[in-house]
Design an enzyme around this catalytic site. Structure first.
Site, mmCIF file in Angstrom:
data_model
loop_
_atom_site.group_PDB
_atom_site.id
_atom_site.type_symbol
_atom_site.label_atom_id
_atom_site.label_comp_id
_atom_site.label_asym_id
_atom_site.label_seq_id
_atom_site.Cartn_x
_atom_site.Cartn_y
_atom_site.Cartn_z
ATOM 1 N N GLU A 120 80.120 29.747 -1.363
ATOM 2 C CA GLU A 120 78.831 29.045 -1.432
ATOM 3 C C GLU A 120 78.181 29.084 -0.052
ATOM 4 O O GLU A 120 78.828 28.747 0.949
ATOM 5 C CB GLU A 120 79.099 27.587 -1.858
ATOM 6 C CG GLU A 120 77.862 26.712 -1.924
ATOM 7 C CD GLU A 120 78.207 25.233 -2.164
ATOM 8 O OE1 GLU A 120 79.408 24.886 -2.295
ATOM 9 O OE2 GLU A 120 77.263 24.425 -2.206
ATOM 10 N N ARG A 132 58.391 29.938 2.648
ATOM 11 C CA ARG A 132 58.715 28.642 2.081
ATOM 12 C C ARG A 132 59.244 27.699 3.172
ATOM 13 O O ARG A 132 60.275 27.970 3.779
ATOM 14 C CB ARG A 132 59.821 28.862 1.031
ATOM 15 C CG ARG A 132 60.427 27.617 0.506
ATOM 16 C CD ARG A 132 61.732 27.905 -0.227
ATOM 17 N NE ARG A 132 62.225 26.674 -0.783
ATOM 18 C CZ ARG A 132 63.490 26.437 -1.100
ATOM 19 N NH1 ARG A 132 64.388 27.404 -0.967
ATOM 20 N NH2 ARG A 132 63.847 25.274 -1.578
ATOM 21 N N PRO A 160 67.022 29.471 -7.255
ATOM 22 C CA PRO A 160 65.591 29.188 -7.298
ATOM 23 C C PRO A 160 64.930 29.017 -5.933
ATOM 24 O O PRO A 160 65.508 28.437 -5.023
ATOM 25 C CB PRO A 160 65.506 27.883 -8.103
ATOM 26 C CG PRO A 160 66.856 27.285 -8.017
ATOM 27 C CD PRO A 160 67.816 28.443 -7.938
ATOM 28 N N ASN A 161 63.746 29.571 -5.844
ATOM 29 C CA ASN A 161 62.846 29.456 -4.686
ATOM 30 C C ASN A 161 63.277 30.278 -3.475
ATOM 31 O O ASN A 161 62.547 30.353 -2.477
ATOM 32 C CB ASN A 161 62.653 27.979 -4.271
ATOM 33 C CG ASN A 161 62.083 27.151 -5.397
ATOM 34 O OD1 ASN A 161 61.056 27.508 -5.956
ATOM 35 N ND2 ASN A 161 62.749 26.064 -5.766
ATOM 36 N N HIS A 220 74.484 28.168 2.284
ATOM 37 C CA HIS A 220 73.170 27.522 2.399
ATOM 38 C C HIS A 220 72.606 27.777 3.784
ATOM 39 O O HIS A 220 73.341 27.710 4.783
ATOM 40 C CB HIS A 220 73.287 26.010 2.182
ATOM 41 C CG HIS A 220 73.843 25.661 0.843
ATOM 42 N ND1 HIS A 220 73.079 25.674 -0.298
ATOM 43 C CD2 HIS A 220 75.102 25.337 0.455
ATOM 44 C CE1 HIS A 220 73.838 25.367 -1.326
ATOM 45 N NE2 HIS A 220 75.070 25.154 -0.910
ATOM 46 N N LEU A 221 71.317 28.043 3.828
ATOM 47 C CA LEU A 221 70.647 28.238 5.117
ATOM 48 C C LEU A 221 70.650 26.939 5.921
ATOM 49 O O LEU A 221 70.947 26.933 7.119
ATOM 50 C CB LEU A 221 69.203 28.687 4.885
ATOM 51 C CG LEU A 221 69.048 30.061 4.220
ATOM 52 C CD1 LEU A 221 67.952 30.020 3.182
ATOM 53 C CD2 LEU A 221 68.786 31.125 5.245
ATOM 54 N N HIS A 244 72.880 21.011 -6.471
ATOM 55 C CA HIS A 244 73.004 19.554 -6.549
ATOM 56 C C HIS A 244 72.963 19.022 -7.980
ATOM 57 O O HIS A 244 73.155 17.825 -8.192
ATOM 58 C CB HIS A 244 71.882 18.912 -5.721
ATOM 59 C CG HIS A 244 71.655 19.606 -4.416
ATOM 60 N ND1 HIS A 244 72.623 19.656 -3.431
ATOM 61 C CD2 HIS A 244 70.606 20.331 -3.935
ATOM 62 C CE1 HIS A 244 72.164 20.370 -2.407
ATOM 63 N NE2 HIS A 244 70.945 20.781 -2.694
ATOM 64 N N ASN A 276 74.089 31.460 -3.054
ATOM 65 C CA ASN A 276 73.256 30.327 -2.664
ATOM 66 C C ASN A 276 72.556 29.838 -3.927
ATOM 67 O O ASN A 276 71.577 30.437 -4.371
ATOM 68 C CB ASN A 276 72.225 30.734 -1.615
ATOM 69 C CG ASN A 276 71.428 29.545 -1.121
ATOM 70 O OD1 ASN A 276 71.461 28.471 -1.727
ATOM 71 N ND2 ASN A 276 70.704 29.713 -0.024
ATOM 72 N N TYR A 279 63.647 26.516 6.580
ATOM 73 C CA TYR A 279 64.373 27.725 6.163
ATOM 74 C C TYR A 279 64.100 28.945 7.036
ATOM 75 O O TYR A 279 64.706 29.996 6.827
ATOM 76 C CB TYR A 279 64.038 28.036 4.693
ATOM 77 C CG TYR A 279 64.449 26.923 3.754
ATOM 78 C CD1 TYR A 279 65.791 26.585 3.605
ATOM 79 C CD2 TYR A 279 63.499 26.192 3.042
ATOM 80 C CE1 TYR A 279 66.178 25.552 2.771
ATOM 81 C CE2 TYR A 279 63.877 25.165 2.192
ATOM 82 C CZ TYR A 279 65.206 24.845 2.058
ATOM 83 O OH TYR A 279 65.591 23.820 1.225
ATOM 84 N N ARG A 313 71.143 15.944 -1.197
ATOM 85 C CA ARG A 313 71.635 17.298 -0.900
ATOM 86 C C ARG A 313 73.081 17.292 -0.402
ATOM 87 O O ARG A 313 73.692 18.329 -0.227
ATOM 88 C CB ARG A 313 70.738 17.975 0.141
ATOM 89 C CG ARG A 313 69.366 18.290 -0.373
ATOM 90 C CD ARG A 313 68.565 19.109 0.611
ATOM 91 N NE ARG A 313 67.154 18.886 0.422
ATOM 92 C CZ ARG A 313 66.373 19.553 -0.440
ATOM 93 N NH1 ARG A 313 66.878 20.506 -1.183
ATOM 94 N NH2 ARG A 313 65.086 19.269 -0.555
ATOM 95 N N ARG A 342 70.356 16.472 5.850
ATOM 96 C CA ARG A 342 69.089 16.355 5.123
ATOM 97 C C ARG A 342 69.114 15.139 4.202
ATOM 98 O O ARG A 342 69.820 14.175 4.463
ATOM 99 C CB ARG A 342 68.823 17.664 4.374
ATOM 100 C CG ARG A 342 68.737 18.878 5.316
ATOM 101 C CD ARG A 342 68.343 20.130 4.588
ATOM 102 N NE ARG A 342 67.009 19.995 3.994
ATOM 103 C CZ ARG A 342 66.509 20.853 3.100
ATOM 104 N NH1 ARG A 342 67.222 21.899 2.710
ATOM 105 N NH2 ARG A 342 65.301 20.667 2.605
ATOM 106 N N ALA A 354 68.547 24.635 -5.256
ATOM 107 C CA ALA A 354 68.608 23.236 -5.695
ATOM 108 C C ALA A 354 69.572 23.017 -6.858
ATOM 109 O O ALA A 354 70.022 21.888 -7.091
ATOM 110 C CB ALA A 354 67.204 22.761 -6.081
HETATM 111 C C1 DQA Z 1 69.392 25.552 0.097
HETATM 112 C C2 DQA Z 1 69.537 24.034 0.172
HETATM 113 C C3 DQA Z 1 69.131 23.379 -1.121
HETATM 114 O O1 DQA Z 1 69.249 21.968 -1.028
HETATM 115 C C4 DQA Z 1 67.700 23.714 -1.455
HETATM 116 O O2 DQA Z 1 67.338 23.156 -2.695
HETATM 117 C C5 DQA Z 1 67.423 25.165 -1.416
HETATM 118 C C6 DQA Z 1 67.998 25.961 -0.329
HETATM 119 C C7 DQA Z 1 69.680 26.219 1.466
HETATM 120 O O3 DQA Z 1 69.936 27.428 1.471
HETATM 121 O O4 DQA Z 1 69.637 25.561 2.497
HETATM 122 O O5 DQA Z 1 66.676 25.696 -2.217
HETATM 123 O O6 DQA Z 1 70.341 26.049 -0.837
#
Ligand code: DQA
Length: 148
Positions: free
Chosen positions: A100, A18, A10-11, A102-103, A82, A76, A23, A113, A109, A79
């Site tokens: 896995e 964003r 998501p997102n 993550h950026l 978590h 990735n 990011y 997270r 953070r 959210a």
């Molecule tokens: C993320 C880290 C997550 O906590 C966050 O909700 C994201 C992006 C990252 O790539 O850093 O949506 O997965």
């Protein structure tokens, strides 16, 4: 040629616009193009496919559909990292390696997270290197698959 699926939750479709302070300004399309370039430059002999969804169920379906199709997945989960025991169980069920990524650095953070529901089911986690987390994920997965 082995297939690697790059899965985004998501997102992450909004990357580039964003929260750029966290990011960055690189879009998901840029990341995908870069991965193709790295795979070609390093002669990894892998075929990359890409899927993004904001829906937990669609991500689980994609992990299931990839069974028998892909050698491994770079994931990735956004959210859902978590919160999602369902994604963790899907990763544990499918049988192929999942890396896995993550950026952002999850450990630098908010407290919530720092917990990843999926990490235990994954081959490993790469976090905090911006778009390069995906590149490193590709190298890690290629190594697991004996391609790098
Ligand atoms: C993320 C880290 C997550 O906590 C966050 O909700 C994201 C992006 C990252 O790539 O850093 O949506 O997965």
């Amino acid at each position: 040629m082995k297939e690697i699926l790059v899965l985004n939750g998501p997102n992450l479709n909004l990357l580039g616009m964003r929260e750029p302070g966290i990011y960055g300004k690189t879009t998901l399309a840029d990341i995908q193009e870069n991965l193709r370039q790295v795979a070609a430059d390093l002669d990894l002999d892998v075929k990359l496919s890409f899927f993004q969804s904001n829906s937990e169920g669609a991500l689980i379906d994609e992990l299931h559909n990839a069974m028998g199709q892909v050698a491994g997945v770079i994931f990735n989960p956004g959210a859902y990292t978590h919160t999602s025991i369902a994604l963790r169980d899907a990763i544990a069920a499918v049988g192929y390696p999942v890396v896995e990524v993550h950026l952002s650095n999850l450990h630098a953070r908010e407290e919530f997270r720092r917990v990843s529901m999926v990490a235990e089911a994954c081959a490993g986690t790469i976090s905090g290197f911006g778009p390069r987390s995906y590149t490193l994920g590709l190298l890690a997965l290629a190594g697991i698959l004996g391609k790098g």
